[in-house]
Design an enzyme around this catalytic site. Structure first.
Site, mmCIF file in Angstrom:
data_model
loop_
_atom_site.group_PDB
_atom_site.id
_atom_site.type_symbol
_atom_site.label_atom_id
_atom_site.label_comp_id
_atom_site.label_asym_id
_atom_site.label_seq_id
_atom_site.Cartn_x
_atom_site.Cartn_y
_atom_site.Cartn_z
ATOM 1 C CG HIS A 38 38.313 -25.900 12.524
ATOM 2 N ND1 HIS A 38 38.186 -27.225 12.157
ATOM 3 C CD2 HIS A 38 38.517 -25.211 11.385
ATOM 4 C CE1 HIS A 38 38.340 -27.325 10.837
ATOM 5 N NE2 HIS A 38 38.537 -26.121 10.344
ATOM 6 C CG HIS A 141 43.545 -23.793 6.342
ATOM 7 N ND1 HIS A 141 42.492 -24.530 5.849
ATOM 8 C CD2 HIS A 141 44.652 -24.540 6.156
ATOM 9 C CE1 HIS A 141 42.968 -25.681 5.381
ATOM 10 N NE2 HIS A 141 44.270 -25.698 5.560
#
Ligand SMILES: *[C@@H]1O[C@H](CO)[C@@H](O)[C@H](O)[C@H]1NC(C)=O
Length: 149
Positions: A38, A141
């Site tokens: 990410h 996450h």
């Protein structure tokens, strides 16, 4: 003699199985895998957002067995993103935190192709708040991106 050999073998197999299970549940839920999936900062160059996603999903090895349906790359430093878990974020609930500010990012949506290296993506650049799950003050996450509002 024979029985002890068998039970030893069984124990070894159970240990391996347990290890695999643990690996499975922990897969992708840590800061280093979060960074790989990410964070892309400074943003890697590509000719357009689709090409950017195709390249990055391959380069980061995010499609080992199937084309991942959705993935977001945030174009901000590790420390800025980590700070969402503390001073730069607001707790939403449980261990989920929303960023106080918007980050430049690229959403990648799969539209077909074949893993691992020929998945096709549509890339959509944007600037949005993000929501992450934190463990020990580190994002582990990526939950979602908020539409601006
Ligand atoms: C983080 O998760 C990856 C799998 O996604 C694993 O290979 C790696 O060993 C983990 N790192 C730590 C520090 O737990």
């Amino acid at each position: 003699m024979l029985t002890s050999k068998v039970s030893c073998c069984l124990v070894a197999h159970l240990a391996i199985l347990l290890g695999l299970l643990l690996l499975g549940t922990c897969r992708g839920q840590n800061w280093s895998s979060f960074q790989n999936k990410h964070i892309d900062f400074p943003k890697s160059s590509a000719s357009n957002p689709n090409a950017y996603c195709n390249l990055m999903m391959m380069r980061r090895n995010l499609n080992p067995k199937r084309c991942k349906p959705l993935n977001t790359f945030v174009h901000a430093s590790q420390s800025d993103i980590q700070a969402v878990c503390s001073r730069e974020g607001t707790r939403y609930k449980d261990n989920l935190y929303d960023s106080n500010r918007e980050f430049p990012l690229t959403d990648c949506k799969n539209v077909g192709g074949n893993p691992p290296n020929n998945c096709n993506y549509v890339g959509t650049p944007g600037t949005k708040k993000i929501r992450v799950a934190c463990e020990n003050n580190y994002p582990v996450h990526f939950e979602l991106v908020h539409t601006t509002g």
